[in-house]
Design an enzyme around this catalytic site. Structure first.
Site, PDB file in Angstrom:
ATOM      1  N   LYS A  54       0.821  -1.221   0.000  1.00 32.52           N
ATOM      2  CA  LYS A  54       0.000   0.000   0.000  1.00 32.52           C
ATOM      3  C   LYS A  54       0.857   1.274   0.000  1.00 32.52           C
ATOM      4  CE  LYS A  54      -3.978  -2.151   2.317  1.00 32.52           C
ATOM      5  NZ  LYS A  54      -4.912  -2.066   3.477  1.00 32.52           N
ATOM      6  N   TYR A  81     -12.857  -2.997  -2.832  1.00 27.00           N
ATOM      7  CA  TYR A  81     -13.372  -2.785  -1.476  1.00 27.00           C
ATOM      8  C   TYR A  81     -14.900  -2.738  -1.461  1.00 27.00           C
ATOM      9  CZ  TYR A  81      -8.639  -1.885   0.304  1.00 27.00           C
ATOM     10  OH  TYR A  81      -7.321  -2.006   0.688  1.00 27.00           O
ATOM     11  N   PHE A 137     -15.646   5.159   6.525  1.00 33.10           N
ATOM     12  CA  PHE A 137     -14.236   5.396   6.201  1.00 33.10           C
ATOM     13  C   PHE A 137     -13.889   5.081   4.747  1.00 33.10           C
ATOM     14  CE2 PHE A 137     -14.548   1.127   8.118  1.00 33.10           C
ATOM     15  CZ  PHE A 137     -13.986   0.332   7.123  1.00 33.10           C
ATOM     16  N   ARG A 170      -2.074 -14.518   4.581  1.00 33.84           N
ATOM     17  CA  ARG A 170      -2.853 -13.786   5.597  1.00 33.84           C
ATOM     18  C   ARG A 170      -2.151 -13.848   6.957  1.00 33.84           C
ATOM     19  NH1 ARG A 170      -7.110 -10.210   4.597  1.00 33.84           N
ATOM     20  NH2 ARG A 170      -8.145 -10.856   6.520  1.00 33.84           N
ATOM     21  N   THR A 182      -5.896  -6.785  10.719  1.00 31.29           N
ATOM     22  CA  THR A 182      -6.093  -5.452  10.122  1.00 31.29           C
ATOM     23  C   THR A 182      -5.523  -4.318  10.977  1.00 31.29           C
ATOM     24  OG1 THR A 182      -8.166  -6.345   9.247  1.00 31.29           O
ATOM     25  CG2 THR A 182      -7.847  -3.966   9.078  1.00 31.29           C
ATOM     26  N   ARG A 230       2.383  -6.674   9.399  1.00 33.61           N
ATOM     27  CA  ARG A 230       1.724  -5.522  10.040  1.00 33.61           C
ATOM     28  C   ARG A 230       2.196  -5.366  11.480  1.00 33.61           C
ATOM     29  NH1 ARG A 230      -4.338  -6.857   7.638  1.00 33.61           N
ATOM     30  NH2 ARG A 230      -4.268  -5.495   5.802  1.00 33.61           N
ATOM     31  N   ASN A 242      -1.927   0.184   6.903  1.00 32.88           N
ATOM     32  CA  ASN A 242      -1.428  -1.088   7.443  1.00 32.88           C
ATOM     33  C   ASN A 242      -0.581  -1.859   6.429  1.00 32.88           C
ATOM     34  OD1 ASN A 242      -3.480  -1.895   5.798  1.00 32.88           O
ATOM     35  ND2 ASN A 242      -4.780  -2.733   7.412  1.00 32.88           N
ATOM     36  N   HIS A 253      -2.204  -5.348   1.572  1.00 35.47           N
ATOM     37  CA  HIS A 253      -3.481  -6.041   1.387  1.00 35.47           C
ATOM     38  C   HIS A 253      -3.161  -7.484   1.022  1.00 35.47           C
ATOM     39  CE1 HIS A 253      -7.349  -7.355  -0.144  1.00 35.47           C
ATOM     40  NE2 HIS A 253      -6.667  -7.895  -1.140  1.00 35.47           N
ATOM     41  N   GLU A 304      -9.559 -11.525  -7.224  1.00 35.28           N
ATOM     42  CA  GLU A 304      -8.640 -10.392  -7.072  1.00 35.28           C
ATOM     43  C   GLU A 304      -7.430 -10.519  -8.000  1.00 35.28           C
ATOM     44  OE1 GLU A 304      -7.769  -9.904  -2.888  1.00 35.28           O
ATOM     45  OE2 GLU A 304      -9.807  -9.218  -2.466  1.00 35.28           O
TER      46      GLU A 304
END
Ligand code: DAT
Ligand code: MG
Length: 159
Positions: free
Chosen positions: A15, A55, A63, A91, A97, A108, A118, A121, A132
């Site tokens: 990100k 998303y 948000f 993951r 998150t 993270r 964070n 993704h 995805e």
């Protein structure tokens, strides 16, 4: 010969906060050291259309606008990783998150403090990973090749 399990794919995005903080190498290196196979890699700018799809589960959250603005604030690095049960493995590597309470040792947990900033993704299910990966990569951008270290990463009966 590789069985289908080793060919499971997942999508990771590095990100904008991680791009700004110079963490591309650190994050990519963790996936490499785990023994995962990088089959797609590119830098790209995201627009509202792809973010709305990506998303969609958060579209009605207060948000969402801030999240979209953040994700457009710089390019991201998109990668497609392959391996045995790779969706779950990635993951776990990424951590939960809310980064400031993510497990120490996770990406993270080690590298971030925020819920929204964070650093990564990662696809959250095998089904979503398929959607995805095809959303972010054209078929010709995914590369099949033999990874010689696999014989040291997996046992024979896992491949
Ligand atoms: P994850 O990225 O762990 O899969 P998610 O899919 O629920 O989490 O949310 C996607 C991203 O949206 C998340 O990485 C950061 C942002 N986000 C989620 N919940 C948030 C919140 N309560 N406030 C701000 N941003 C949030
Ligand atoms: Mg998610």
């Amino acid at each position: 010969m590789e069985f289908d399990g080793v060919k499971e794919k997942t999508l990771v995005l590095i990100k904008p906060d991680a791009i700004q903080r110079g963490l591309i190498g650190e994050i990519t290196g963790r996936f490499e050291r785990k023994g995962l196979k990088l089959v797609g890699l590119k830098m790209m700018g995201l627009d509202d259309e792809i973010l709305k799809q990506h998303y969609s589960h958060l579209a009605d959250k207060p948000f969402f606008a801030g999240l979209a603005k953040f994700m457009k604030s710089s390019p991201v690095v998109a990668m497609c990783l392959e391996g045995l049960e790779v969706v779950q493995a990635v993951r776990l590597l990424c951590g939960i998150t809310k980064a400031r309470t993510a497990e120490a040792g996770s990406i993270r947990g080690d590298l971030a403090m925020s819920v929204s900033c964070n650093v990564v993704h990662a696809s959250d299910s095998v089904e979503n990973a398929k959607l995805e990966v095809s959303r972010f990569f054209d078929e010709k951008e995914l590369h099949g090749y033999t990874k010689s270290e696999y014989e040291h990463v997996y046992a024979e009966d896992e491949m």
